[in-house]
Design a protein around this motif. Sequence first.
Motif, PDB file in Angstrom:
ATOM      1  N   ASN A 152     -15.535 -57.969 -71.012  1.00  0.00           N
ATOM      2  CA  ASN A 152     -15.473 -57.287 -72.151  1.00  0.00           C
ATOM      3  C   ASN A 152     -14.353 -56.749 -72.887  1.00  0.00           C
ATOM      4  OD1 ASN A 152     -15.059 -53.777 -71.883  1.00  0.00           O
ATOM      5  ND2 ASN A 152     -17.104 -54.292 -71.972  1.00  0.00           N
ATOM      6  N   ILE A 200      -9.993 -48.572 -74.932  1.00  0.00           N
ATOM      7  CA  ILE A 200     -10.705 -49.047 -76.223  1.00  0.00           C
ATOM      8  C   ILE A 200     -10.973 -47.462 -76.839  1.00  0.00           C
ATOM      9  CG2 ILE A 200     -11.937 -50.094 -77.998  1.00  0.00           C
ATOM     10  CD1 ILE A 200     -10.422 -52.354 -76.646  1.00  0.00           C
ATOM     11  N   THR A 218     -16.302 -46.309 -76.739  1.00  0.00           N
ATOM     12  CA  THR A 218     -14.374 -45.849 -76.146  1.00  0.00           C
ATOM     13  C   THR A 218     -14.961 -46.407 -74.404  1.00  0.00           C
ATOM     14  OG1 THR A 218     -13.346 -44.735 -75.762  1.00  0.00           O
ATOM     15  CG2 THR A 218     -15.144 -43.557 -75.699  1.00  0.00           C
TER      16      THR A 218
HETATM   17  C1  BGC Z   1     -19.592 -49.640 -74.522  1.00  0.00           C
HETATM   18  C2  BGC Z   1     -18.483 -50.786 -73.525  1.00  0.00           C
HETATM   19  C3  BGC Z   1     -17.123 -51.007 -74.848  1.00  0.00           C
HETATM   20  C4  BGC Z   1     -16.865 -49.627 -75.700  1.00  0.00           C
HETATM   21  C5  BGC Z   1     -15.481 -50.318 -76.561  1.00  0.00           C
HETATM   22  C6  BGC Z   1     -19.151 -49.093 -74.956  1.00  0.00           C
HETATM   23  O1  BGC Z   1     -19.987 -48.389 -76.317  1.00  0.00           O
HETATM   24  O2  BGC Z   1     -20.368 -49.663 -73.594  1.00  0.00           O
HETATM   25  O3  BGC Z   1     -18.595 -51.744 -73.056  1.00  0.00           O
HETATM   26  O4  BGC Z   1     -15.973 -51.429 -73.999  1.00  0.00           O
HETATM   27  O5  BGC Z   1     -17.806 -49.362 -76.351  1.00  0.00           O
HETATM   28  O6  BGC Z   1     -16.619 -50.971 -77.254  1.00  0.00           O
END
Ligand code: BGC
Length: 507
Positions: free
Chosen positions: A230, A251, A256
């Motif tokens: 991830n 992130i 997020t």
């Molecule tokens: C996803 C995560 C990802 C995040 C940031 C989310 O929509 O479900 O797996 O880490 O976005 O990119």
Amino acid sequence: MGKLGFTVAAATAAVTCAVAAVVVGKRISSRRKWRKVVRVLLEFEESCGTSLSKLKQVVDAMAVEMHAGLASEGGSKLKMLLTSVDKLPTGSESGVYYALHLGGTNFRVLRVQLGGKRSSIVKQDVERKPIPEHLMTSTTEDLFDFIAESLKEFVDKETGTSSDISSVARRELGFTFSFPVKQTSVSTGILMKWTKGFSIRDMMGKDVCDCLQQAFSRQGLNMHVASLVNDTVGTLALGHYYDDDTVAAVIIGTGTNACYFERADAIIKSQGLLSTTGGMVVNMEWGNFWSSHLPRTSYDIELDANSPNPNEQGFEKMISGMYLGEIVRRVMLKMSQESDIFGPLSASLLKAFVLRTPSMSTMHEDESPDLREVARILDDVLGIQDVPLKVRKLVVNICDVVTRRAARLAAAGIVGILKKTGRDGSGGIAGGRPKTASNSKPRRTVVAIEGGLYSNYRMFREYLNEAVAEILGEEWAPFVELKVTEDGSGIGAALLAALYSSEIVDT
Ligand code: BGC
């Protein structure tokens, strides 16, 4: 004065009075309209409230949900996915590795040359490409062939040779796939659901690495997927490569999420495992976090109901870049329906997602005295022209309310992780409940952060940093560092490929 003279004078007076009445009437009605609009803003601001006590409730809820999500599958909206990543880079990795990052509006390919000593990533080449919109809802084969082709072009260009199966030795690659994946090992995993506007049905339930590896074969690319991670996990890996006090990564970009290193005993106890090594990285998928303490407004409820994934990713819909501009648009639309402060109702204002977060942040951070950038964006993006300064200020206020709430909630999420891991001074969680006192000593703790919202949007960053310090308080705040980890999600995947691949490649 003759009769005629008297009549003319009387008529003139009557007209003057009537004109005055119209002017006064208009002023009263425009004052009324303004008051209505201000009321919309104040009500919105109130329902977005993130007082310190509310944030502390969110911290506790996050820590409790983390505990519940770890304890049983489906025990919480937080998936708390075990990633199989049980070690993090130390800085001694060396060789040339590739990384591929798929997960937002762009995808990236990277070639990373590791020098073997901490802080010496010798060389790094990156290429970004927007994902053609039709591929986000097409077939697995279409999407992955496009990615494999782009990677092949990149490899050939970088190395000046052909990457054809017959002509080169196998290369190792780390794949950052930024969606919820149920991992069965560090290089296998099944997609659980799509987020961020992607929806490719035929991929559900398939092994993500197999899909990519098959596309490599179709394109004749001699590349082996050594790690599937991830984006949060990649960011944690790079953060740890530079600084081994890094224990979590967040992130905040189009979507997020957060991950952190969980102790072995916490995992063993809650998952009923007999053993695991020294612990493991847990991908929280915090975008799906939910708590009744979250300050939710009618605009959030409507946004969610009209989204392709209602009742999912509730936290993400209040925080991430994909949604902030859309919340602002919805508040402006409400104002426009209540009054004509933005002129006649603009057709663009009715279009969902037309106001993107980068435009919103430009308006929010416009420092020109006449808010020129605000006027430009209102015109260019929303087709709204000639708005007076006070209306432009109102738009800045809406952006401020939306961003402040988002940043402060993300801050509470971060402190929630610190609480779960006993690094916030509160005593952590006991028996699934938050404790309030601790006698433990503060330790240096680093949280790696990546994503455009935090690194490019100053106001967001300031609100977030301020809220983390406010929640932690004077004694503990100085021990917590939030570090921007540029390109971590990609480079980190290459580092994990180095750590987990069986062979080291030196070309
Ligand atoms: C996803 C995560 C990802 C995040 C940031 C989310 O929509 O479900 O797996 O880490 O976005 O990119």
